[in-house]
Design a protein around this motif. Structure first.
Motif, mmCIF file in Angstrom:
data_model
loop_
_atom_site.group_PDB
_atom_site.id
_atom_site.type_symbol
_atom_site.label_atom_id
_atom_site.label_comp_id
_atom_site.label_asym_id
_atom_site.label_seq_id
_atom_site.Cartn_x
_atom_site.Cartn_y
_atom_site.Cartn_z
ATOM 1 N N ARG A 149 0.838 -1.069 -0.016
ATOM 2 C CA ARG A 149 -0.064 0.038 0.136
ATOM 3 C C ARG A 149 0.860 1.289 -0.243
ATOM 4 N N PHE A 150 0.149 2.456 -0.396
ATOM 5 C CA PHE A 150 1.258 3.595 -0.522
ATOM 6 C C PHE A 150 1.332 4.088 0.819
ATOM 7 N N TYR A 151 0.658 4.088 1.730
ATOM 8 C CA TYR A 151 0.909 4.492 3.076
ATOM 9 C C TYR A 151 1.786 3.676 3.859
ATOM 10 N N ASP A 152 2.341 2.362 3.392
ATOM 11 C CA ASP A 152 3.430 1.515 4.034
ATOM 12 C C ASP A 152 4.608 2.100 3.802
ATOM 13 N N ASN A 153 4.738 3.193 2.729
ATOM 14 C CA ASN A 153 6.036 3.655 2.475
ATOM 15 C C ASN A 153 6.087 5.154 2.937
ATOM 16 N N PRO A 154 7.082 5.650 3.803
ATOM 17 C CA PRO A 154 7.025 6.921 4.187
ATOM 18 C C PRO A 154 7.266 8.199 3.203
ATOM 19 N N SER A 205 8.414 15.590 -4.546
ATOM 20 C CA SER A 205 8.700 15.004 -5.732
ATOM 21 C C SER A 205 10.080 14.483 -5.955
ATOM 22 N N SER A 206 11.119 15.253 -5.332
ATOM 23 C CA SER A 206 12.435 14.821 -5.093
ATOM 24 C C SER A 206 12.655 13.709 -4.207
ATOM 25 N N VAL A 207 11.773 13.588 -3.143
ATOM 26 C CA VAL A 207 11.719 12.459 -2.325
ATOM 27 C C VAL A 207 11.362 11.069 -2.949
ATOM 28 N N ILE A 235 10.974 5.220 -6.312
ATOM 29 C CA ILE A 235 10.393 4.776 -7.960
ATOM 30 C C ILE A 235 11.790 4.053 -8.524
ATOM 31 N N GLN A 236 12.850 4.347 -8.520
ATOM 32 C CA GLN A 236 13.959 3.675 -8.955
ATOM 33 C C GLN A 236 14.298 2.412 -8.395
ATOM 34 N N GLN A 237 13.813 2.408 -6.870
ATOM 35 C CA GLN A 237 13.961 1.105 -6.091
ATOM 36 C C GLN A 237 12.728 -0.097 -6.488
ATOM 37 N N MET A 238 11.760 0.553 -7.013
ATOM 38 C CA MET A 238 10.484 -0.438 -7.111
ATOM 39 C C MET A 238 10.674 -1.261 -8.217
ATOM 40 N N ALA A 253 3.006 6.130 -8.747
ATOM 41 C CA ALA A 253 3.925 6.958 -8.174
ATOM 42 C C ALA A 253 4.641 8.024 -9.172
ATOM 43 N N ILE A 254 4.864 7.470 -10.418
ATOM 44 C CA ILE A 254 5.353 8.170 -11.531
ATOM 45 C C ILE A 254 4.294 9.395 -11.917
ATOM 46 N N VAL A 255 3.299 8.771 -11.980
ATOM 47 C CA VAL A 255 2.102 10.096 -12.170
ATOM 48 C C VAL A 255 2.148 11.013 -11.334
#
Length: 205
Positions: A91-96, A154-156, A161-164, A174-176
């Motif tokens: 889920r998105f809220y699992d990632n800070p 955006s920078s964080v 995204i690169q690690q996904m 996440a890209i959108v």
């Protein structure tokens, strides 16, 4: 007798020639002035009203910031949770970092909605919500703050995204989100420039 008659005729000609009605510059000999058409004034006023002003540009920018921040938050919240290779639910809220981007997008959406409501209220009832001077100061400060939060989110999120994994369902959302967040930052940066211009104009004049 002939000389008296000639004198009388010459005097009559002089009197008739000096009469105001026969002079070429007299008002009676000039043609009447044309009556102005009411359509000419209506066309001129319509053109003046149709010209875009700085307030119209500001209203457009606030609407764009509202739209982009909403899409950024919706792109993270809309995808359904999926299981990873290890069996955990993603889920998105699992990632800070994703949570931070979602929170900033929501805050930018609320702020843009308030600014848009303020601009519409100024069109209907000028200065009924907040005075113009207070609004210029607040907009100049809060536009920069909202822009900083958007560009930081955006920078964080880019390293995340690169690690996904490419099969991760959160990668495309996440890209959108990062694209819409950065676009909202650009719009708010232009809004901050307009707010600074209005503030300097108010201080100088």
């Amino acid at each position: 007798m002939k000389e008296e008659g000639n004198v009388t005729v010459i005097a009559q000609r002089m009197i008739s020639g000096a009469s105001p009605s026969s002079t070429p510059n007299s008002p009676a000999s000039q043609p009447p002035l044309p009556t102005p058409s009411p359509y000419s004034f209506s066309v001129a006023s319509t053109r003046l009203r149709s010209r875009p002003t700085i307030y119209a540009y500001d209203l457009t920018l606030r609407s764009m910031a509202l739209l982009f921040s909403f899409i950024s938050a919706l792109s993270l919240a809309a995808p359904s949770p999926t299981r990873t290779k290890r069996g955990a639910i993603s889920r998105f809220y699992d990632n800070p970092q994703l949570t931070y981007c979602f929170t900033v997008s929501i805050l930018a959406f609320i702020y843009s909605a308030f600014q848009l409501f303020k601009r519409v209220s100024d069109i209907a009832y000028r200065g009924v919500l907040i005075s113009d001077m207070t609004s210029d100061y607040l907009s100049f400060i809060l536009d920069q703050l909202a822009g900083y939060l958007l560009v930081s989110s955006s920078s964080v999120i880019i390293p995340v995204i690169q690690q996904m994994d490419s099969h991760n369902s959160l990668r495309k959302p996440a890209i959108v989100a990062v694209c819409m967040s950065f676009t909202a930052f650009v719009v708010l940066a232009v809004s901050a420039l307009l707010s600074g211009y209005k503030l300097c104009k108010r201080i100088i004049w």
